[in-house]
Design a protein around this motif. Structure first.
Motif, PDB file in Angstrom:
ATOM      1  N   UNK A  87       0.904  -1.169   0.053  1.00  0.00           N
ATOM      2  CA  UNK A  87       0.123   0.056   0.024  1.00  0.00           C
ATOM      3  C   UNK A  87       0.947   1.194  -0.093  1.00  0.00           C
ATOM      4  N   UNK A  90       2.397   1.968  -3.456  1.00  0.00           N
ATOM      5  CA  UNK A  90       1.437   2.343  -4.325  1.00  0.00           C
ATOM      6  C   UNK A  90       1.219   3.951  -4.017  1.00  0.00           C
ATOM      7  N   UNK A 107       4.906  -7.175  -8.569  1.00  0.00           N
ATOM      8  CA  UNK A 107       3.479  -7.066  -8.516  1.00  0.00           C
ATOM      9  C   UNK A 107       2.991  -6.261  -9.380  1.00  0.00           C
ATOM     10  N   UNK A 108       1.665  -6.319  -9.906  1.00  0.00           N
ATOM     11  CA  UNK A 108       1.418  -5.548 -11.015  1.00  0.00           C
ATOM     12  C   UNK A 108       1.432  -4.078 -10.830  1.00  0.00           C
ATOM     13  N   UNK A 109       1.505  -3.354  -9.730  1.00  0.00           N
ATOM     14  CA  UNK A 109       1.559  -1.982  -9.624  1.00  0.00           C
ATOM     15  C   UNK A 109       2.818  -1.627 -10.269  1.00  0.00           C
ATOM     16  N   UNK A 112       3.271  -2.280 -14.032  1.00  0.00           N
ATOM     17  CA  UNK A 112       2.959  -1.057 -14.798  1.00  0.00           C
ATOM     18  C   UNK A 112       3.751   0.241 -14.777  1.00  0.00           C
ATOM     19  N   UNK A 451      -2.788 -11.263 -14.412  1.00  0.00           N
ATOM     20  CA  UNK A 451      -2.633 -10.189 -13.702  1.00  0.00           C
ATOM     21  C   UNK A 451      -4.255  -9.750 -13.211  1.00  0.00           C
TER      22      UNK A 451
ATOM     23  N   UNK B  63      -1.209   4.603 -10.679  1.00  0.00           N
ATOM     24  CA  UNK B  63      -0.571   5.479  -9.654  1.00  0.00           C
ATOM     25  C   UNK B  63       0.474   6.404 -10.286  1.00  0.00           C
ATOM     26  N   UNK B 281      -3.974  -6.798  -4.121  1.00  0.00           N
ATOM     27  CA  UNK B 281      -2.858  -7.716  -4.440  1.00  0.00           C
ATOM     28  C   UNK B 281      -2.539  -7.681  -6.145  1.00  0.00           C
ATOM     29  N   UNK B 282      -3.609  -7.025  -6.909  1.00  0.00           N
ATOM     30  CA  UNK B 282      -3.323  -7.326  -8.341  1.00  0.00           C
ATOM     31  C   UNK B 282      -3.282  -5.849  -8.964  1.00  0.00           C
ATOM     32  N   UNK B 283      -3.166  -4.763  -8.121  1.00  0.00           N
ATOM     33  CA  UNK B 283      -3.248  -3.330  -8.460  1.00  0.00           C
ATOM     34  C   UNK B 283      -4.191  -2.806  -9.362  1.00  0.00           C
ATOM     35  N   UNK B 285      -6.661  -0.786  -9.367  1.00  0.00           N
ATOM     36  CA  UNK B 285      -7.253  -0.033  -8.570  1.00  0.00           C
ATOM     37  C   UNK B 285      -8.559   0.273  -9.253  1.00  0.00           C
TER      38      UNK B 285
ATOM     39  N   UNK C 127      -8.048   5.361  -0.989  1.00  0.00           N
ATOM     40  CA  UNK C 127      -6.686   5.236  -0.284  1.00  0.00           C
ATOM     41  C   UNK C 127      -5.770   6.264  -1.009  1.00  0.00           C
ATOM     42  N   UNK C 128      -5.590   6.376  -2.418  1.00  0.00           N
ATOM     43  CA  UNK C 128      -4.909   7.071  -2.971  1.00  0.00           C
ATOM     44  C   UNK C 128      -5.078   8.578  -3.042  1.00  0.00           C
ATOM     45  N   UNK C 214      -3.723   1.734  10.157  1.00  0.00           N
ATOM     46  CA  UNK C 214      -3.614   1.706   8.571  1.00  0.00           C
ATOM     47  C   UNK C 214      -3.168   3.360   8.368  1.00  0.00           C
ATOM     48  N   UNK C 217       0.457   3.504   8.931  1.00  0.00           N
ATOM     49  CA  UNK C 217       1.262   2.646   7.799  1.00  0.00           C
ATOM     50  C   UNK C 217       1.455   3.709   6.729  1.00  0.00           C
ATOM     51  N   UNK C 218       0.303   4.548   6.314  1.00  0.00           N
ATOM     52  CA  UNK C 218       0.472   5.266   5.178  1.00  0.00           C
ATOM     53  C   UNK C 218       1.061   6.525   5.388  1.00  0.00           C
TER      54      UNK C 218
END
Lengths: 508, 319, 291
Positions: A87, A90, A107-109, A112, A451, B63, B281-283, B285, C127-128, C214, C217-218
C-alpha cells in the motif's frame, strides 16, 4: 454569501492544519543540510525498504555510518513497516515523490510503473559492475519484466524447499532416511502403523499438512510434475495440471490421504497450528522450507544439542521420473532506481556503483552483524553478537533491518554465529538442491489475464486438487474443473504466456 | 401507555414561522450555523475532496501516471465485473451472508442489551458488561486460530463433546453448509457485546417513572419490556438498520478470508474478498473501485427502500 | 431498576434463566482472552505443544521483559494515548456541535446537510486520493494525520443527531426565554443532558483511534511516531505465510511475544470502559422525554 464564507473558512482551516506541521518539515530540512557538509563528492540517496524490527536502525547507528563511510554515500533510510508495504509503495508511486531507490516486489503496480517508465532499465548496465555482473542468471531472468531488468534482486536461497523428519522414529523402526518416493511412502506408513514412538498405542501418523498448499506443490515436483509451467509435446507452454505427471502425483497424494498417513483435517488446518503435531511428536514428517526444522527443533527442546536432537532434514526424494525439487523464486523483491529522482545516466552510474559496493564483504558484515567491538566480538574466529545477548537492544536499534537493502550478489558473504548441526545440514541441502531444481519457464512472463484474474484461476485448481485428495471429486470432475479454469480465462492465459514466451525468445 | 414517540422532524417549533424570510432565518440561526460549520468543513475537506477517486472506476488508473495521464475507459470495468463467470456466485454469496447478518448479527446486541437491562444486581451487570465487550479487541487472526482449535474434527473440544453425545462429528470448518453459521457465530461472539453499549446508552434515557407508570397500569415483566424498554431504543434500532443497509454488501474481508479454505470456497467468495484480490494484490485500482461503486449503488437503493418502508410504518428516519 | 414490583413466577423463572445465560455468554467471551494472557506468560515450547490452555505450566516473563526493554513499545503506547485523547476530544467536539445543529430541522438546508453526511457512508474516495490530500495539507509524518482523516464517523453523527432530537423541547424553550442563544442552549441544556451519549461516543472514538494502524502505515514514516497498534500489526504479519513463503532474513517473532504484544496493545483501551461505565447509569438523561 454562504459560499464565499465557506470558501474562506475552508481555506483558513486548511491553513491551520498545514500550520501544524511546519516544525517537522524544517527539522527534516535542517537534517539534510547538516548531512551534506561531509566531502563534496558524496552521493546522497534515499532508500525505501520494508522494516520488520520494532526499532529499525536509524541515522545515528554506527553500523549505518560505517556503511556510509565505506560507500562514500549519505543514506537516508525510509523504512516502512512491513505490514502492507504494498500500500505504501502504491501511494508513493501516486505521490510522485520518489526516493532514489525503492524495494519493489514484482507485483502488478510495479510492473505497470516500470512499463510506464518510472524506473531505470538496468539490463545493459549490470555487467559494468564487479559484483552485480555476477548475478545468478536464473534469478535475474525471474525478475525481468518484458525481458528487461528493472531492479537488482535481493537474493534468497533457490533450493530452500525440503522436509523435516523425526530421526528418532526412523531409528526406532530401523529405517533409513528415505531417498525415493517409494521409501518415502513406506516411511509414512511405518510412522502411522508401526508405533514409531514405541508407546504401544496408535497415536502417531506420517505427515502433517496444513491448508497452506506449499507442501503439495513441492511433492508434486518430486513426482515429476513441472514447476507451474512445462512444455507439452508440441513444445508449447502448458500449465502443470495438464501433464500426466501431475495426475500421477494427485493419485499418490490421494493414496497418502486414504491410508490415513496425512492428518485428516489438513484442508482446514490453520497454518498457525501446523508445526504443533511435529513438536508434540504425533506426526513425523513436515514438508516446508529447510530452515524451519531448526525452529521446530528449538520448540521441542529449547537450546537443543546433538544428543537431544530429534529432527533431521532431507532435501527431496527421487520420484518415478528422477530427482527433482521445487525452487523458490530465488529472490525477495528488488532494488529499483527511480527515473524521477535519478535523472541522468551519470547519476545512475553512481547509484549503481553504490549498489555494487553494498555487496562487498565489509558492507555485508556491517549490515548483518554490525561493527566489531560495538555490536559483536570475534574470539578465535567465532562470532559473538554481544549487543544481542541478555536481552540487549543495542543490536536491534542499530543493526536490525540494515540487511533489507542488501542484495547478497554474488553470494551471502558475512560472518555467522556458530550454527547447529541441523542448521548446517539444512544449509548444505539448500546448496545441493540447486543441482536438481526445476525452473519455471514462465516465471518472468506476464499475462494480462493472469494479472487480472490470477487469484480466481489459481483457486479453481488449488481447490480441485484438495477436493480430489480428500475424495470429494473424481478424475472426471477434476477434468471438469480444468474446463472451468479454461473458461474462466485460462485459455487466454495460456495463449498470452506462449505469446510472451515467443517474444522473449525472439528478443534473444 | 401514551404514544411513546413524537415525530420531532415534522413538528413545527414555535419560532420557526413560515413567514420569516430566508435571510432572517439565517440570521436567527447564526449560532446553529456556527456549530454546524467545523463539522461541515471537515466533511467537505476529508470526505468530498478525495471523492474524485471514485472516477478512477472509469479510467485505467496507474498510480505512477496519475489521474490525468491515465486513459478513460468508460464502463469497461463494470462490464468486466458483470461478465466475470463468478459474478453471480459472488453476488449470491454476498447477499445471503448479508441477509443472515442482518437478521442474526444485527439483533444480537439488542437482545443482549434487553437481557442486561433486566439484571437488577448492579455489580453483576457491570461485570457482565465489562466482560462481553472484550472480544471486540481480539483480532480475527486469533479468532480464526481458536475456531480451528475448538472446531476441528481431529480432537477439537466442540466436536469431542458432540461425538460423545451423538456419536458423530461435524465438519464445521470444511463443509459449505456450516460456513455461514460459523461466520455469523464468530461475528456475534466478537461484536455483540460491544454493540450493546449504544443501546444501553439509549436505555439510560428511560426514567423509573415510566416503569412505575407501567406497573401501575398492571403491566407484567414482558409487557414492560415491550412497551417501555423497546420503544426507548426503537429510534436507534431503526436508524442503525437503515444505515446498515447502505453498507449491506460489506463484509469484513479479513474474517471471511481467514475462514475460507479449498472445501468451502464455493460459498465463501464475497465481494470484499474479490476486491481485495483484484485491487490490493493485483493493483487493479480501477476495477476494484468499480466494484466499490457497484456496491454503493446497491447500498443507495437499499437505504432508500428501507427508509421508505420505515416512513410507511411511521418511524422517525431523520432524513 | 429502582422500582420494586412483585415478580410473577414466570418472571422469576425468566430471572434465573437470564442470569445463567448471561454468565455463560460472558464466560464464552472471556475464555479466549484468558488464553491470550496465559500464552503471553508461557514458553515457546508450551505454546507449540498445547493448543489451548488458560494456566501455563511454566511461567515466563521473557516476552514482557523484551517488550519493556526497548523504548519502542512504551513510546508507541505514548503515541497511541496522545492520539486517542486528542482525537477523541476533537471528534467529540466536531460530532456534538454538528450533531446538535443538524438536530434542528428549522435549520435552512438541514436535509441537504444530512444527505451530504449519509452519502459519505456509502461512497468513499479511497486510499490514494486521501493520501494525496493529506500530503497536500502538509500532514505527512505528523500525528494529525492519525486524527483528522478519521475525526468524524458519519454513522455515529447520525445517531448523535437522533439522540439530540429526543431532548425535551420544553427545556430548551425555557432556557431560550431566559435569554440563552442557541449556543447557550447547546452548552447549558443539551450537553449536560447527553452525558450517556457523550460517554458512548467518547468510547467509540477512543476505540477507533486506538485500533487504527492503517493511517499510521500510510502517513507516518518516522518510526518514533508509530502507534502501538502498528507495532502489533507488524509483528503479527511478520510470519504471514498466506501470501508467500516466510522470508529467510526475518527472524520469526516468538509466539509468546506476539501474544504479549496483543496484551500490551489492547489492555490499556479495555480499561477505558469500566472507567466510563458509571456514565451509562440510569437517569442521567431526564426521563420526561418519552412520557
Amino acid at each position: 454569501m454562504k459560499k464565499t464564507s465557506l470558501g474562506i473558512s475552508l481555506g483558513l482551516f486548511v491553513f491551520l492544519l498545514a500550520g501544524c506541521n511546519n516544525d517537522s518539515n524544517s527539522e527534516a530540512n535542517a537534517d539534510a543540510d547538516s548531512n551534506s557538509d561531509g566531502g563534496e563528492e558524496r552521493l546522497s540517496v534515499s532508500i525505501m525498504a520494508p522494516s520488520f524490527a520494532a526499532e529499525p536502525a536509524g541515522e545515528d547507528s554506527p553500523a549505518l555510518q560505517a556503511i556510509e563511510e565505506y560507500t562514500n554515500t549519505d543514506i537516508d533510510l525510509q523504512f516502512v513497516a512491513n505490514a502492507n508495504y504494498e500500500d505504501r509503495f502504491n501511494v508513493t508511486l501516486a505521490s510522485g515523490e520518489f526516493p532514489e531507490i525503492m524495494v519493489a516486489n514484482k507485483e502488478p503496480s510495479f510492473i505497470n510503473a516500470a512499463r510506464d517508465g518510472a524506473f531505470w532499465d538496468l539490463t545493459d548496465h549490470l555487467d559494468d559492475y564487479e559484483n552485480l555482473s555476477q548475478a545468478n542468471e536464473i534469478v535475474l531472468n525471474n525478475t525481468t519484466i518484458d525481458g528487461r531488468i528493472y531492479g537488482v534482486y535481493r537474493a534468497r536461497p533457490l533450493g530452500r524447499n525440503g522436509a523435516a523428519i523425526n530421526k528418532q522414529w526412523l531409528d526406532n523402526l530401523g529405517l533409513e532416511m528415505p531417498e525415493t518416493i517409494e521409501e518415502f511412502h513406506e516411511v509414512l506408513r511405518a510412522f502411522t502403523n508401526d508405533d514409531p514412538n514405541q508407546s504401544g498405542k496408535d497415536d502417531t501418523y506420517g505427515m502433517v499438512v496444513s491448508e497452506w498448499e506449499g507442501p503439495w506443490n513441492t511433492m508434486q515436483v518430486w513426482m515429476g510434475a513441472p514447476n507451474q509451467w512445462g512444455f507439452d509435446e508440441n513444445n508449447k507452454l502448458a500449465p502443470d495440471f495438464t501433464f500426466d505427471e501431475y495426475r500421477e502425483a494427485l493419485v499418490f497424494f490421494k493414496e497418502l490421504y486414504d491410508e490415513g498417513l496425512v492428518n485428516e483435517d489438513f484442508a482446514v488446518m490453520d497454518s498457525g497450528q501446523w508445526t504443533e503435531p511435529l513438536v508434540n511428536q504425533e506426526a513425523g514428517v513436515f514438508v516446508d522450507v529447510l530452515d524451519a526444522a531448526n525452529r521446530i527443533q528449538n520448540q521441542i527442546t529449547e537450546g537443543y544439542t546433538e544428543e537431544n536432537q530429534i529432527l533431521d532434514v532431507f532435501g527431496a526424494v527421487e520420484g518415478p521420473h528422477g530427482l527433482h525439487t521445487l525452487p523458490t523464486a530465488g529472490y525477495a523483491g528488488m532494488l529499483a532506481i527511480s527515473k524521477t529522482a535519478v535523472e541522468t545516466e551519470e547519476e545512475l552510474k553512481r547509484v549503481l556503483q553504490f549498489l555494487d559496493d553494498l555487496n562487498d564483504e565489509e558492507v555485508q558484515n556491517l549490515a548483518y552483524i554490525g561493527v566489531e567491538g560495538v555490536h559483536h566480538e570475534i574470539v578465535d574466529g567465532v562470532l559473538d553478537i554481544t549487543s544481542q545477548a541478555d536481552g540487549g537492544t543495542k543490536f536491534e536499534s542499530e543493526v536490525s533491518d540494515l540487511n533489507q537493502f542488501q542484495m547478497a550478489i554474488p553470494e551471502e558473504n558475512f560472518m555467522e554465529q556458530p550454527q547447529t548441526a541441523l542448521q548446517e545440514k539444512a544449509a548444505a541441502l539448500m546448496e545441493e538442491n540447486m543441482e536438481f531444481v526445476v525452473a519455471n519457464p514462465a516465471e518472468p512472463l506476464i499475462s494480462p489475464t493472469y494479472t487480472e484474474r490470477g487469484q480466481q484461476l489459481d483457486n479453481i485448481i488449488d481447490d480441485a486438487r484438495i477436493q480430489y485428495i480428500v475424495g470429494q471429486i473424481d478424475d472426471a470432475e477434476f477434468d471438469a474443473e480444468i474446463e472451468r479454469w479454461m473458461g474462466a480465462g485460462g485459455t487466454e492465459y495460456i495463449a498470452e504466456i506462449n505469446q510472451a514466451y515467443e517474444e522473449s525468445q525472439a528478443a534473444e | 401507555m401514551p404514544k411513546v414517540d413524537v415525530d420531532h422532524s415534522t413538528s413545527i417549533e414555535p419560532i420557526s414561522v413560515r413567514k420569516v424570510s430566508k435571510w432572517k432565518m439565517l440570521k436567527r440561526d447564526k449560532w446553529l450555523f456556527l456549530l454546524l460549520l467545523p463539522g461541515l468543513i471537515w466533511f467537505l475537506v476529508f470526505k468530498y475532496v478525495p471523492m474524485w477517486g471514485a472516477l478512477i472506476a472509469f479510467k485505467d488508473y496507474s498510480p505512477y501516471l496519475g489521474f490525468w495521464a491515465s486513459d478513460w475507459v468508460g464502463f469497461t470495468h463494470f462490464e468486466r465485473l458483470f461478465q466475470n463467470p463468478d459474478f453471480y456466485r459472488i453476488l449470491k454469496n454476498t447477499l445471503i451472508l448479508a441477509f443472515y447478518e442482518t437478521i442474526f448479527v444485527f439483533p444480537a446486541p439488542i437482545i443482549l442489551a434487553l437481557m442486561l437491562n433486566e439484571i437488577r444486581f448492579t455489580k453483576y451487570k457491570r461485570i457482565i458488561q465489562t466482560v462481553i465487550y472484550i472480544p471486540n479487541f481480539m483480532s480475527w487472526v486469533i479468532v480464526a486460530s481458536l475456531s480451528y482449535v475448538f472446531l476441528t474434527t481431529s480432537g477439537g473440544a466442540v466436536n469431542v463433546i458432540i461425538e460423545s453425545l451423538t456419536g458423530q462429528t461435524f465438519n464445521f470448518l470444511s463443509s459449505p453448509e456450516w460456513f455461514r453459521s460459523m461466520i455469523i457465530g464468530q461475528q456475534i461472539w466478537k461484536d455483540a457485546g460491544f454493540g450493546t453499549i449504544i443501546f444501553l446508552a439509549a436505555l439510560s434515557g428511560v426514567s423509573s417513572e415510566q416503569y412505575e407508570a407501567a406497573i401501575v397500569d398492571g403491566a407484567g415483566r414482558f409487557r414492560r419490556m415491550w412497551h417501555v424498554t423497546l420503544p426507548a431504543i426503537r429510534n436507534v434500532i431503526v436508524i442503525l438498520l437503515i444505515l446498515r443497509m447502505g453498507n449491506f454488501l460489506d463484509q469484513g474481508f479479513q474474517q471471511i478470508y481467514l475462514m475460507t479454505n479449498s472445501l468451502n470456497r464455493s460459498v465463501a467468495d464475497v465481494f470484499d474478498v474479490y476486491i481485495y484480490f483484484s485491487g490490493i494484490t493485483q493493483g487493479a485500482f480501477s476495477h476494484s473501485t468499480a466494484v466499490g461503486l457497484f456496491k454503493g449503488v446497491v447500498g443507495i437503493i437499499l437505504i432508500l427502500s428501507t427508509r421508505y418502508i420505515a416512513k410507511r410504518l411511521n418511524q422517525e428516519t431523520l432524513f | 431498576m429502582v422500582v420494586k414490583s412483585h415478580n410473577t413466577p414466570l418472571g422469576r423463572v425468566f430471572d434465573v434463566f437470564n442470569y445463567i445465560i448471561l454468565a455463560i455468554i460472558a464466560l464464552a467471551m472471556i475464555v479466549p482472552f484468558f488464553y491470550v494472557i496465559a500464552g503471553s506468560f508461557s514458553t515457546e515450547s508450551e505454546l507449540a505443544r498445547r493448543a489451548f490452555f488458560i494456566i501455563p505450566e511454566t511461567f515466563s516473563l521473557n516476552a514482557y521483559k523484551y517488550i519493556f526493554s526497548t523504548p519502542t513499545f512504551i513510546r508507541g503506547i505514548g503515541v497511541s494515548v496522545f492520539v486517542t485523547i486528542a482525537g477523541t476530544l476533537i471528534s467529540l467536539s466536531l460530532t456534538l456541535t454538528m450533531g446538535y445543529a443538524l438536530s434542528k430541522s428549522r435549520l435552512i438546508g438541514h436535509k441537504w446537510y444530512i444527505y451530504i453526511v449519509i452519502f459519505t457512508i456509502i461512497f468513499q474516495g479511497g486510499m490514494i486520493p486521501t493520501y494525496l490530500l493529506i500530503r497536500d495539507l502538509g500532514l505527512l509524518n505528523s500525528l494529525w494525520a492519525l486524527i483528522l482523516p478519521i475525526a468524524m464517523n458519519p454513522m455515529w453523527l447520525i445517531i448523535v443527531i437522533s439522540f439530540f432530537r429526543n431532548i425535551p423541547k420544553e427545556l430548551e424553550e425555557s432556557a431560550r426565554i431566559d435569554g440563552c442563544t442557541d449556543l447557550g442552549v447547546f452548552w447549558k441544556i443539551a450537553l449536560p443532558l447527553s452525558k450517556p451519549i457523550i460517554a458512548t461516543f467518547a468510547l467509540f472514538y477512543a476505540v477507533q483511534y486506538w485500533g487504527d494502524y492503517f493511517n499510521a502505515l500510510l502517513y507516518i514514516s518516522d518510526n518514533s511516531k508509530y502507534p502501538v497498534m502498528l507495532l502489533l500489526q507488524n509483528i503479527m504479519t511478520m510470519a504471514d505465510t498466506q501470501f508467500g513463503e516466510v522470508d529467510t532474513l526475518v527472524e520469526q517473532p516468538d509466539e509468546s511475544l506476539k501474544l504479549a504484544v496483543i496484551v500490551v496493545a489492547t489492555v490499556p483501551i479495555m480499561l477505558v470502559y469500566p472507567f466510563l461505565q458509571k456514565h451509562f447509569a440510569k437517569g442521567m438523561m431526564l426521563g420526561s422525554v418519552k412520557g
